[in-house]
Design a protein around this motif. Structure first.
Motif, PDB file in Angstrom:
ATOM      1  N   GLY A 215      15.415 -47.773  12.856  1.00 18.34           N
ATOM      2  CA  GLY A 215      15.661 -47.014  14.082  1.00 18.34           C
ATOM      3  C   GLY A 215      14.619 -47.317  15.151  1.00 18.34           C
ATOM      4  O   GLY A 215      13.546 -47.858  14.868  1.00 18.34           O
ATOM      5  N   LYS A 312      29.461 -46.557   4.744  1.00 16.43           N
ATOM      6  CA  LYS A 312      29.557 -46.853   6.184  1.00 16.43           C
ATOM      7  C   LYS A 312      31.012 -47.037   6.596  1.00 16.43           C
ATOM      8  O   LYS A 312      31.420 -46.623   7.678  1.00 16.43           O
ATOM      9  N   ARG A 351      24.059 -44.201  -1.516  1.00 19.26           N
ATOM     10  CA  ARG A 351      23.436 -43.091  -0.795  1.00 19.26           C
ATOM     11  C   ARG A 351      22.070 -43.589  -0.362  1.00 19.26           C
ATOM     12  O   ARG A 351      21.205 -43.882  -1.204  1.00 19.26           O
ATOM     13  N   ASP A 352      21.895 -43.701   0.957  1.00 19.82           N
ATOM     14  CA  ASP A 352      20.689 -44.319   1.480  1.00 19.82           C
ATOM     15  C   ASP A 352      19.465 -43.441   1.231  1.00 19.82           C
ATOM     16  O   ASP A 352      19.443 -42.272   1.612  1.00 19.82           O
ATOM     17  N   GLY A 354      16.555 -44.415   2.391  1.00 16.00           N
ATOM     18  CA  GLY A 354      15.612 -44.731   3.460  1.00 16.00           C
ATOM     19  C   GLY A 354      14.891 -46.027   3.189  1.00 16.00           C
ATOM     20  O   GLY A 354      15.259 -46.784   2.299  1.00 16.00           O
ATOM     21  N   ARG A 367      11.017 -44.095   6.342  1.00 20.51           N
ATOM     22  CA  ARG A 367      12.029 -43.067   6.598  1.00 20.51           C
ATOM     23  C   ARG A 367      12.666 -42.653   5.285  1.00 20.51           C
ATOM     24  O   ARG A 367      13.800 -43.012   4.976  1.00 20.51           O
ATOM     25  N   LEU A 369      14.689 -40.381   2.989  1.00 20.99           N
ATOM     26  CA  LEU A 369      15.706 -39.330   3.108  1.00 20.99           C
ATOM     27  C   LEU A 369      15.860 -38.798   4.540  1.00 20.99           C
ATOM     28  O   LEU A 369      15.962 -37.594   4.783  1.00 20.99           O
ATOM     29  N   GLY A 370      15.800 -39.721   5.509  1.00 21.58           N
ATOM     30  CA  GLY A 370      16.052 -39.346   6.907  1.00 21.58           C
ATOM     31  C   GLY A 370      14.843 -38.829   7.670  1.00 21.58           C
ATOM     32  O   GLY A 370      14.923 -38.593   8.871  1.00 21.58           O
ATOM     33  N   MET A 371      13.678 -38.628   6.982  1.00 24.23           N
ATOM     34  CA  MET A 371      12.477 -38.147   7.693  1.00 24.23           C
ATOM     35  C   MET A 371      11.692 -39.340   8.228  1.00 24.23           C
ATOM     36  O   MET A 371      11.442 -40.293   7.492  1.00 24.23           O
ATOM     37  N   SER A 372      11.261 -39.251   9.496  1.00 23.38           N
ATOM     38  CA  SER A 372      10.468 -40.351  10.061  1.00 23.38           C
ATOM     39  C   SER A 372       8.991 -40.090   9.835  1.00 23.38           C
ATOM     40  O   SER A 372       8.461 -39.087  10.309  1.00 23.38           O
TER      41      SER A 372
END
Ligand SMILES: Cc1cc2nc3c(=O)[nH]c(=O)nc-3n(C[C@H](O)[C@H](O)[C@H](O)COP(=O)(O)OP(=O)(O)OC[C@H]3O[C@@H](n4cnc5c(N)ncnc54)[C@H](O)[C@@H]3O)c2cc1C
Length: 437
Positions: A215, A312, A351-352, A354, A367, A369-372
């Protein structure tokens, strides 16, 4: 009745993972398992930059197959070709002898090799970062450049020896540039007569940003971290041509440089092209159950296969990452067992979890589990992730020990003497063939 023979080609994340799962899933006597692998280890590639920078010992990221696997027969060699109709794999063993393995089930996971383009000078002067020999060689080469820069009185030669270029702004290029730049910057303290201002690191990518898979925000953090350390990050630019002591970029600039490291993309291992089967960008086309259309006894996964990304959707395929290869291996083993037992196959759905990117020292971007995350916290998560996924207890202990030792004792800057051009040229990356013994 003969015991069915399962042949696995390649012992990376996908191949080793499948073999290990199969050993647990299949009852002894339910099938014989053979694993064709050129080296006796499974390589944890994401830590190659730390081997190149000297933070880790090469053996710490090479898991010994004879120790990690119990009842899989290891065939030391390279699969030269696959005949789908005859159900046969031709193998060139490491002693040069050619043999044929017949299979009832085939699991293809030969991974990928570096994708080089028709750039003049790249094959002669470029360096790769895709296997252990290349990482160890690169370390020797980089230290040698500093030693030779210190030994010369010619300012042009010194500039070229202190000029380093990495091409590729994905995780492998960013981690390589970050870790090796730190190595050279610290090493300069021991080469007091070299002017640190002459040290030049350039990271190039044709894309508009670094680490697109993480990202925009984390890509920008990585870029700022590298620039703060003095790495010249240039986006929208690549190498136009390479010479022994310079690199000409696509923006017309020419940089003095004796080290150009090419990490810009991968392509499937050459054996994939020997199959008479459809491919997408060179990767074998398989279903979400990892099976080859028309040949349900053949399964392909990892970097060598174009596996539909059901999460996706929209016709997309899974990117070539260790995370996908590892998780696909579970489905591959389950589906080999299902095939042998006459059960329905499972589908691969990702299941990503990160991504983590080591920027050297205490810096990283991650990243999970979606945390930056950035900085030392990201580095703690990055190291924790690698520690949990590097295969085997002994490897974990070695990696942990190396990190501790490096933190306390620093770098010895020893060049081991691997400056053999055969293991250093980028052309070597186009082949994963073993050297005859
Ligand atoms: C420097 C670097 C950093 C990376 N960092 C990350 C990261 O942070 N996160 C991530 O998810 N991914 C990362 N990757 C990518 C990841 O390592 C690959 O996606 C992953 O290794 C693919 O697994 P695989 O099993 O398909 O192939 P591989 O792990 O490449 O294994 C394939 C094996 O097959 C062998 N082989 C090749 N041809 C043959 C043949 N003909 N016969 C027998 N054996 C053969 C090869 O020698 C190799 O051992 C990184 C890669 C590199 C190079």
């Amino acid at each position: 009745m003969a015991v069915p023979h399962v042949v696995i080609v390649g012992a990376g994340f996908a191949g080793y993972g499948t073999a290990r799962r199969l050993e647990r899933t299949l009852r002894p006597g339910e099938a014989a398992i053979s694993l064709v692998a050129p080296s006796g280890y499974t390589l944890y590639q994401p830590l190659l930059p730390e081997v190149a920078s000297g933070t880790l010992d090469p053996r710490s990221i090479a898991g010994p197959l004879h120790r990690l696997l119990d009842r899989t027969r290891l065939v030391p060699g390279t699969a030269a070709g696959v005949d789908l109709r005859e159900r046969a794999v031709t193998v060139d063993k490491i002693d040069g002898e050619r043999t044929t393995l017949r299979y009832d089930r085939l699991v293809l996971c030969p991974g990928s090799v570096t994708r080089t383009f028709d750039i003049p000078g790249l094959k002669e002067y470029g360096h790769g970062m895709k296997n252990l020999a290349e990482a160890v060689y690169l370390r020797d080469h980089v230290i040698a450049q500093l030693e030779l820069a210190a030994a010369t009185h010619d300012p042009r030669e010194r500039a070229a020896r202190m000029g380093f270029i990495v091409v590729g702004g994905g995780y492998s290029g960013v981690e390589t540039a970050a870790n090796l730049q730190l190595l050279t910057a610290k090493a300069l303290r021991r080469f007091a007569w070299l002017d640190p201002a002459m040290l030049s690191w350039t990271l190039l990518d044709v894309a508009p940003r670094l680490l697109p898979e993480l990202g925009e925000r984390l890509g920008d953090v990585a870029m700022r971290t590298l620039r703060r350390r003095g790495v010249d990050v240039r986006l929208g630019v690549s190498i136009d041509r390479l010479a022994a002591d310079s690199a000409t970029l696509t923006d017309g600039r020419t940089l003095p440089c004796r080290t150009a490291i090419w990490t810009a993309g991968v392509k499937p291992a050459p054996v994939v092209a020997t199959l008479d089967a459809p491919t997408e960008k060179g990767r074998l086309v398989v279903g979400a159950d990892l099976r080859l259309a028309g040949f349900p006894e053949v399964i392909a996964l990892g970097d060598a296969a174009a596996v539909p990304d059901l999460a996706k959707g929209g016709g997309s395929v899974c990117p070539p990452t260790a995370q996908h290869a590892t998780r696909q291996a579970r489905v591959a083993a389950a589906n080999v067992a299902a095939g042998l037992r006459g059960h329905q196959p499972r589908l691969y759905r990702h299941r990503d979890l990160g991504m983590v990117v080591d920027l050297g020292g205490t810096q990283a971007v991650a990243r999970p589990l979606g945390m930056s995350l950035t900085g030392p916290l990201a580095q703690a998560v990055t190291r924790g992730y690698h520690l949990s996924t590097v295969p085997g207890f002994r490897a974990k202990a070695r990696v942990l020990g190396d990190w501790g030792l490096h933190a306390v004792a620093g770098d010895d800057l020893i060049r081991l003497g691997f400056l053999d051009p055969r293991t250093g040229a980028a052309v070597d990356l186009d082949h994963t063939v073993a050297t005859p013994v």
